[in-house]
Design an enzyme around this catalytic site. Structure first.
Site, PDB file in Angstrom:
ATOM      1  N   ARG A 143      36.362  38.354  38.699  1.00 57.82           N
ATOM      2  CA  ARG A 143      37.742  37.959  38.970  1.00 57.82           C
ATOM      3  C   ARG A 143      38.199  38.311  40.381  1.00 57.82           C
ATOM      4  O   ARG A 143      39.349  38.686  40.614  1.00 57.82           O
ATOM      5  CB  ARG A 143      38.691  38.590  37.938  1.00 57.82           C
ATOM      6  CG  ARG A 143      38.457  38.122  36.510  1.00 57.82           C
ATOM      7  CD  ARG A 143      38.704  36.620  36.360  1.00 57.82           C
ATOM      8  NE  ARG A 143      38.397  36.165  35.016  1.00 57.82           N
ATOM      9  CZ  ARG A 143      37.217  35.659  34.628  1.00 57.82           C
ATOM     10  NH1 ARG A 143      36.240  35.523  35.534  1.00 57.82           N
ATOM     11  NH2 ARG A 143      37.016  35.268  33.398  1.00 57.82           N
ATOM     12  N   SER A 193      45.724  35.290  30.814  1.00 59.32           N
ATOM     13  CA  SER A 193      45.224  36.647  30.598  1.00 59.32           C
ATOM     14  C   SER A 193      45.927  37.622  31.539  1.00 59.32           C
ATOM     15  O   SER A 193      45.927  37.442  32.752  1.00 59.32           O
ATOM     16  CB  SER A 193      43.717  36.702  30.839  1.00 59.32           C
ATOM     17  OG  SER A 193      43.029  35.924  29.881  1.00 59.32           O
ATOM     18  N   GLU A 230      45.333  41.251  35.920  1.00 60.22           N
ATOM     19  CA  GLU A 230      44.697  40.005  36.343  1.00 60.22           C
ATOM     20  C   GLU A 230      45.752  39.047  36.876  1.00 60.22           C
ATOM     21  O   GLU A 230      45.528  38.325  37.832  1.00 60.22           O
ATOM     22  CB  GLU A 230      43.935  39.350  35.182  1.00 60.22           C
ATOM     23  CG  GLU A 230      43.215  38.076  35.564  1.00 60.22           C
ATOM     24  CD  GLU A 230      42.293  37.561  34.473  1.00 60.22           C
ATOM     25  OE1 GLU A 230      42.252  36.331  34.286  1.00 60.22           O
ATOM     26  OE2 GLU A 230      41.630  38.381  33.819  1.00 60.22           O
TER      27      GLU A 230
END
Length: 308
Positions: free
Chosen positions: A176, A225, A295
């Site tokens: 990520r 998320s 995130e």
């Protein structure tokens, strides 16, 4: 912010795109919260973007906005210039097993063009509710695949207007995250898949769509998320064990369907959502010793006078 905007917009360089002072942002975010952009700039194309940035005063902060699917804009808005890439950056073209996609192209649309061209391996993009630019910046992924698995190269523009290009290795991808400097604004990418049967690709995309609908609050005001999966753990399991499923704060709630999702129940502020996320982080650390990393990207400033 309105007074500041009227001053800042007078300092903007000449451009072919559109400049707007005190531009509302809440309605373009998936959470439906947040204050305005001091100034918003919608460039016509990469050349317009590069010229604008080259002439933009160095003291003016720049924030890039995609479809704001994994973004929380604070209630006081975003100082400086918010750049939103539009139609001139949304093109998608297939050639053999290769796709050229603009940074503003929706991941779902890229997967659809790949399917129609018989290009397999990009189906996972249909499960990411964002743009190619966002996927490049955070190495977006879903269902076992990430953008690093299909990227050939990416193009962008620096804060000073320089044009840059990166191959896959040069992107510095990790989980990520991309190692490219934060001031680079991605403008386009070249992706590669493999020959595939459109009917089989369609079936895999349908399976992904079904899984999303079954496991995620896709019809709610959410930001995707919320936290990254820590090494060796799944964020949602840690949140569930900490007793946070369904937890509320103001107008914000931890989803009961998937507890790594925060939901605006209708009257939440950005402060509600961020404070709820921090409470979840606190409880998870208290019960498991694991620190959750956001995130969702949080940008902007708190509303003046708002409580912490």
């Amino acid at each position: 912010m309105t007074a500041l905007s009227s001053t800042l917009i007078d300092r903007m360089p000449a451009c072919r795109g559109r400049l707007t002072a005190a531009a509302p942002l809440a309605n373009v975010t998936w959470f439906r919260v947040g204050g305005p952009a001091e100034v918003m700039f919608r460039p016509e194309d990469a050349e317009d973007l590069a010229g604008f940035l080259a002439a933009l005063p160095d003291d003016v902060p720049v924030t890039v906005l995609g479809v704001a699917s994994n973004l929380l804009i604070r209630d006081g808005g975003i100082p400086g210039v918010v750049i939103r890439l539009g139609r001139g950056f949304a093109g998608i073209a297939a050639d053999g097993t290769t796709l050229e996609a603009g940074a503003a192209a929706l991941d779902l649309n890229v997967a659809g063009v790949a399917r129609d061209a018989g290009i397999a391996g990009l189906e996972f993009l249909s499960g990411i509710p964002g743009t190619i630019g966002g996927a490049l910046r955070m190495n977006g992924g879903a269902y076992g695949h990430e953008i690093k698995d299909v990227l050939v190269s990416a193009q962008g523009v620096t804060r000073r207007g320089g044009r840059v290009s990166y191959d896959n290795a040069g992107m510095g991808f990790t989980y990520r995250h991309a190692g490219v400097p934060e001031d680079v604004i991605f403008t386009a990418a070249t992706l590669r898949g493999a020959p595939g049967d459109p009917a089989e690709i369609t079936q895999r995309m349908a399976e992904i769509s079904g899984k999303r609908a079954d496991t995620q609050p896709v019809r709610s005001r959410t930001g995707g998320s919320t936290f990254k999966n820590p090494p060796g753990h799944k964020a949602w399991e840690l949140i569930d064990r900490a007793g946070c499923r369904g937890l509320t704060l103001g107008g914000a709630q931890v989803s009961e369907k998937h507890c790594n999702f925060l939901i605006n129940q209708g009257a939440a502020t950005a402060a509600d959502l961020e404070a709820l996320g921090e409470e979840v982080r606190r409880r998870v650390f208290e019960t498991s010793g694991v620190t959750l990393d956001w995130e969702i990207k949080r940008v902007g400033v708190a509303r003046e006078g708002a409580s912490a």
